[in-house]
Design an enzyme around this catalytic site. Structure first.
Site, mmCIF file in Angstrom:
data_model
loop_
_atom_site.group_PDB
_atom_site.id
_atom_site.type_symbol
_atom_site.label_atom_id
_atom_site.label_comp_id
_atom_site.label_asym_id
_atom_site.label_seq_id
_atom_site.Cartn_x
_atom_site.Cartn_y
_atom_site.Cartn_z
ATOM 1 N N GLU A 149 0.727 -1.008 -0.042
ATOM 2 C CA GLU A 149 -0.159 -0.809 0.434
ATOM 3 C C GLU A 149 1.221 1.082 -0.118
ATOM 4 O OE1 GLU A 149 -4.033 0.492 1.107
ATOM 5 O OE2 GLU A 149 -3.300 0.107 3.290
ATOM 6 N N THR A 208 -7.681 10.823 0.858
ATOM 7 C CA THR A 208 -6.325 10.583 2.334
ATOM 8 C C THR A 208 -6.150 11.750 2.590
ATOM 9 O OG1 THR A 208 -7.366 8.421 2.086
ATOM 10 C CG2 THR A 208 -5.430 9.398 3.421
#
Ligand code: HSE
Length: 291
Positions: free
Chosen positions: A120, A168
């Protein structure tokens, strides 16, 4: 060919910013892997048009590289990207478990957590384990720099996902840089209440522990209709409501039998705010499962 189901997750749970996470029984991604000379990726399903198939730019490409497991990887997205429901983490977690099995690498699920988290990080720049940990391990997880602990929990949840995109990056930018000692005491108390609630599968304690006066109010301002949706869910007997992960999904905890009423109330409240949304009646669920 080997197929796995990798669940969506909800991180933070209000008081556990960057630490707490739960696996959700739905929605989920399906990841299929078959051995190949070099890694190729194909993506279908919800929001697939926004997900790069280039292995250097996709979380699962990084996971395949870390495991030295080249494969053709098919991702069928059930978890919308940029939803606050751990979309890229679900794919990374699914690929880590599937490739570990396909190539018989012998890593335990706990050992796969940092591998999926690094995957990620290569793509998103942030290596939080608070989404990949619950997606791999299932249940309620506590991810810290010392490692991950988890507990099985049976708590009904509702996740309502508005048709809004919150990056985000923006959601992290609005988080206050400092908190007072009073806020720290309050947050520790709530986080501890939530953790005990998960251990006892007690929705009342979980909901109470979701309250947070530091991160959530700052992020709520990025979600059109949030206050209205929160009030509607609480009025429909949710035990607690918070922003799921970095948002924009909104998560409610509740007792058995209350999910449908809460789900409808949240949809209606978003509708009143002029925002389209979809809703998942879900619960704390299991981690990646191999078919
Ligand atoms: N804990 C992270 C956040 C989850 O809230 O920003 C999203 O990566």
């Amino acid at each position: 060919m080997l197929s796995v189901r990798a669940p969506a997750t909800s991180a933070n749970l209000g008081s556990g910013y960057d630490v707490f996470g739960v696996a959700l029984s739905r929605p989920a991604d399906v990841v299929r892997v078959s051995r190949a000379e070099r890694t190729t990726i194909s993506v279908s399903g919800v929001g697939s048009q926004y997900i790069p198939e280039d292995p250097d730019r996709n979380t699962v490409g990084a996971v395949a590289e870390a495991l030295e497991a080249p494969a053709h990887i098919e991702i069928d997205k059930g978890v919308r990207p940029a939803s606050g429901l751990g979309s890229s983490a679900a794919s990374a977690a699914g690929a880590a478990v599937a490739l570990n099995e396909l190539y018989d690498r012998g890593y335990s699920k706990t050992e796969l957590v940092p591998i999926a988290a690094e995957g990620e990080a290569i793509v998103s720049g942030v290596a939080h384990a608070d989404n990949v940990a619950p997606s791999i391990l299932g249940g309620f997880t506590v991810a810290t720099s010392e490692g991950v602990t988890c507990v099985d929990a049976r708590v009904p949840l509702v996740a309502c996902l508005p048709e809004i995109v919150v990056s985000t990056r923006d959601a992290r930018r609005v988080v206050p840089e400092e908190m007072s000692i009073e806020q720290s005491v309050e947050t520790v108390g709530r986080a501890a209440t939530l953790a005990v609630g998960m251990c006892r599968s007690d929705p009342g304690l979980v909901g109470r522990g979701m309250d947070d006066s530091v991160v959530t109010p700052a992020r709520a301002s990025l979600i059109e209709g949030y206050d209205r949706v929160r009030e509607a869910a609480l009025a429909a007997s949710a035990t607690g409501v918070t922003v799921s992960g970095a948002g924009p999904a909104v998560l409610a905890a509740c007792g058995e039998g209350d999910r449908q009423r809460i789900a409808l109330s949240m949809l209606e409240a978003f509708d009143d705010a002029g925002v389209d949304a979809r809703v998942y009646q879900t619960r704390v669920g299991e981690g990646v499962t191999v078919y």
